[in-house]
Design a protein around this motif. Structure first.
Motif, short mmCIF file in Angstrom:
data_model
loop_
_atom_site.label_atom_id
_atom_site.label_comp_id
_atom_site.label_asym_id
_atom_site.label_seq_id
_atom_site.Cartn_x
_atom_site.Cartn_y
_atom_site.Cartn_z
N GLU A 158 -3.63 4.31 -8.78
CA GLU A 158 -3.00 5.78 -8.92
C GLU A 158 -2.22 6.08 -9.97
N PRO A 159 -2.50 7.22 -10.55
CA PRO A 159 -1.45 7.58 -11.64
C PRO A 159 -0.33 8.32 -11.24
N GLY A 160 0.64 8.35 -11.89
CA GLY A 160 1.93 9.03 -11.61
C GLY A 160 3.25 8.23 -11.23
N ILE A 161 2.97 6.82 -11.45
CA ILE A 161 4.02 5.95 -10.66
C ILE A 161 5.06 5.40 -11.55
N VAL A 162 4.66 5.35 -12.97
CA VAL A 162 5.55 4.57 -14.10
C VAL A 162 6.42 5.74 -14.41
N THR A 163 7.85 5.38 -14.58
CA THR A 163 8.76 6.09 -15.14
C THR A 163 9.30 5.41 -16.49
N LYS A 164 10.28 5.98 -17.06
CA LYS A 164 10.91 5.43 -18.22
C LYS A 164 12.07 4.46 -17.85
N TYR A 165 12.38 4.47 -16.52
CA TYR A 165 13.46 3.47 -15.97
C TYR A 165 12.85 2.10 -15.85
N ASP A 166 11.40 1.87 -15.44
CA ASP A 166 10.86 0.61 -15.07
C ASP A 166 11.42 -0.50 -15.77
N GLN A 167 11.26 -0.59 -16.99
CA GLN A 167 11.49 -1.81 -17.63
C GLN A 167 12.84 -2.56 -17.06
N GLN A 168 13.94 -1.66 -17.36
CA GLN A 168 15.32 -1.98 -16.97
C GLN A 168 15.25 -2.42 -15.66
N LEU A 169 14.90 -1.55 -14.70
CA LEU A 169 15.14 -1.53 -13.15
C LEU A 169 14.35 -3.00 -12.72
N ASP A 170 13.26 -2.88 -13.32
CA ASP A 170 12.23 -4.04 -12.95
C ASP A 170 13.06 -5.52 -13.20
N GLU A 220 0.82 -1.27 0.15
CA GLU A 220 0.14 -0.14 -0.06
C GLU A 220 0.81 1.21 0.16
N ASN A 221 2.04 1.09 -0.38
CA ASN A 221 3.11 2.24 -0.41
C ASN A 221 3.59 2.36 -1.87
N PRO A 222 2.75 2.60 -2.98
CA PRO A 222 3.32 2.85 -4.18
C PRO A 222 4.24 4.03 -4.53
N GLN A 223 5.51 3.73 -4.86
CA GLN A 223 6.48 4.57 -5.32
C GLN A 223 7.04 4.38 -6.45
N PRO A 224 7.27 5.47 -7.20
CA PRO A 224 8.15 5.17 -8.38
C PRO A 224 9.71 4.78 -8.19
N TRP A 225 10.25 3.95 -9.08
CA TRP A 225 11.61 3.48 -8.84
C TRP A 225 12.50 4.77 -8.71
N VAL A 226 12.26 5.79 -9.33
CA VAL A 226 13.09 7.08 -9.53
C VAL A 226 11.97 8.29 -9.08
N ASN A 227 12.54 9.05 -8.01
CA ASN A 227 11.75 10.14 -7.71
C ASN A 227 12.24 11.23 -8.56
N ASP A 228 11.34 12.68 -8.36
CA ASP A 228 11.76 13.73 -8.98
C ASP A 228 13.21 14.44 -8.63
N LYS A 229 13.49 13.79 -7.64
CA LYS A 229 15.23 14.20 -7.45
C LYS A 229 16.20 13.09 -8.10
N ASN A 230 15.73 12.60 -8.94
CA ASN A 230 16.48 11.37 -9.43
C ASN A 230 17.19 10.46 -8.84
N GLU A 231 16.52 10.24 -7.68
CA GLU A 231 17.01 9.33 -6.89
C GLU A 231 16.47 7.75 -6.88
N LEU A 232 17.15 6.76 -6.92
CA LEU A 232 16.43 5.41 -6.85
C LEU A 232 16.12 5.11 -5.63
N GLN A 233 14.87 4.68 -5.67
CA GLN A 233 13.97 4.31 -4.28
C GLN A 233 13.52 2.80 -4.24
N LEU A 234 14.46 2.31 -3.25
CA LEU A 234 14.07 0.67 -2.96
C LEU A 234 13.18 0.90 -1.43
N THR A 235 11.96 0.67 -1.84
CA THR A 235 11.16 0.78 -0.60
C THR A 235 11.20 -0.11 0.49
N ASP A 236 10.63 -0.13 1.75
CA ASP A 236 10.75 -1.26 2.47
C ASP A 236 10.00 -2.42 2.08
#
Length: 438
Positions: free
Chosen positions: A386-398, A208-224
């Motif tokens: 919720e919208p806004g979660i998909v990024t251009k990095y997703d395919q590779q990082l997934d 229940e904590n959807p976060q994009p792989w990369v945030n608007d600060k260009n930081e990679l996010q690996l959530t708990d």
């Protein structure tokens, strides 16, 4: 309210094949350079064949469809769009590379005159409309479908093991990962496998904590929650809760309809798979095409968190000389009440266009699912996304993260080392990315 598990797009834990939003196609379409062709369309699936025939009959024109296998699609399409030579007037985009395409500038800006697509925003499922926007908020592509997912399960097994086959009740039992494991243990005690493979739960990895792989600060996010996914996958393996049937493998398909052999703890045994985690198109393009004996014994319910998988968007090539006709085709696919009503009833495709879904949703019934209204179910799931979660990095990082999970589940790396390798691969692939120090 549960929130959207972001599209964990192509991270296939035990297999590297993406099905495509509606089953896909790897056949080459017509490539005749007919001077009488009025419109050229490129896609990676054959799902546009019938709509194109309808469009031709309606407008008295000829449309040339070129189908390119999805694995080759981006690399073959890009040079054509760059040069304009032989370029299509309309081309589709799949979710795995959609964000790259909407920002690339090849699709016409549909927010501008004469299209004014923003005026129809409220008629669409929000996340679907949002995904077609570029980084400046301009609409570049639209989609006719929404692809939320669920857990498809066999009613007879549910009745035997859980005491009920009611989708609402089964969904409550699987409302958390702890609940999933409780159901899995009950299945194991009766000789059944909860899932075909560990990769099935990747769609629930963000909880229940959807976060994009990369945030608007260009930081990679690996959530708990994503880190916990490693442990969840490991739990499935260590407790023998799956049939070890890798996604898209022959045994994965075989397990849909009959018991399959699995070797666990040094012994070979037969097991029946209780459930498959699939999106809307999984019903028609995966289950119905492979299941014979158990048709009618299935149902679909929710898992620990909502998710979506796949989807096809389409737009007008910005250098097309036939933009008006091209957009007419896009409008038919995404906004034409009559066409979309027929399309939904014929294919079972769950639409993103609310005026039509609101009119038809109450009357759907799937014989394959024992009479269940899966259309209504999936539309409710779509509201949770919720919208806004998909990024251009997703395919590779997934892919990188799926490999890391695999290494950990197989016992080849510790959790710490698996995460470290994931960070290293992410940094190598994207040097400008701000990667945490492990």
């Amino acid at each position: 309210m549960k929130k959207f598990l972001a599209l964990f797009m192509t991270a296939v834990l035990l297999a590297g094949v993406l099905a495509g939003c509606s089953g896909g196609s790897e056949s080459a379409g017509s490539k005749d350079k007919d001077k009488d062709v009025d419109l050229k369309v490129w896609s990676f699936t054959d799902e546009l064949k019938k709509p194109i025939t309808k469009f031709e009959e309606k407008n008295g024109i000829k449309v040339e469809l070129t189908i390119v296998p999805i694995a080759d699609y981006p690399t073959k399409l890009k040079p054509v769009l760059e040069s304009g030579v032989g370029a299509p007037d309309v081309f589709t985009g799949e979710i795995a590379f959609l964000k790259q395409w909407v920002d690339a500038g090849y699709w016409e800006n549909l927010s501008e005159d004469p299209y004014n697509a923003d005026e129809i925003k409220d008629k669409y499922v929000p996340y679907v409309f949002d995904l077609g926007k570029d980084e400046d908020g301009n609409v570049r592509a639209l989609s006719w479908q929404t692809t939320p997912g669920g857990v498809f399960y066999k009613r007879s097994i549910a009745k035997e093991v859980l005491g009920t086959d009611d989708p609402a009740e089964v969904g409550k039992m699987m409302g958390s990962m702890d609940g999933v494991f409780e159901v899995a243990e009950k299945m194991k005690e009766k000789g059944y496998s909860m899932f075909p493979d560990e990769g099935a739960i990747r769609w629930f990895a963000q909880g229940e904590n959807p976060q994009p792989w990369v945030n608007d600060k260009n930081e990679l996010q690996l959530t708990d929650e994503k880190i916990e996914f490693l442990d969840h996958a490991k739990t499935l393996r260590e407790n023998s809760y799956t049939a070890l049937a890798a996604e898209w493998s022959p045994s994965w398909f075989e397990g849909m309809d009959k018991p399959i052999k699995v070797k666990q703890d040094g012994k070979e045994k037969e097991t029946q798979v209780f459930s498959y985690v699939l999106p809307t198109w999984g019903l028609h393009s995966v289950l119905k095409t492979n299941v014979k004996e158990s048709a009618g014994d299935w149902a679909v319910t929710s898992g620990p968190s909502p998710y979506f998988w796949g989807g096809t968007w389409l737009g007008v090539y910005n250098k097309s000389e036939n933009k008006e006709l091209a957009y007419d085709f896009v409008k038919m696919m995404t906004q034409d009440d009559e066409f979309l009503t027929e399309w939904a009833k014929e294919t079972g495709d769950v639409l993103a266009y609310n005026p039509v879904t609101n009119a038809i949703k109450d009357d759907f019934s799937s014989e394959f699912l024992g009479g269940q209204n899966n259309y209504e179910f999936f539309l409710e799931q779509a509201k949770e996304i919720e919208p806004g979660i998909v990024t251009k990095y997703d395919q590779q990082l997934d892919t990188f993260y799926g490999n890391a999970v695999q290494q950990y589940v197989d016992g080849k790396k510790s959790k710490k080392d698996a995460i470290k390798e994931f960070y290293q691969k992410a940094q190598n692939a994207y040097p400008d990315l701000k990667v945490p120090k492990n």
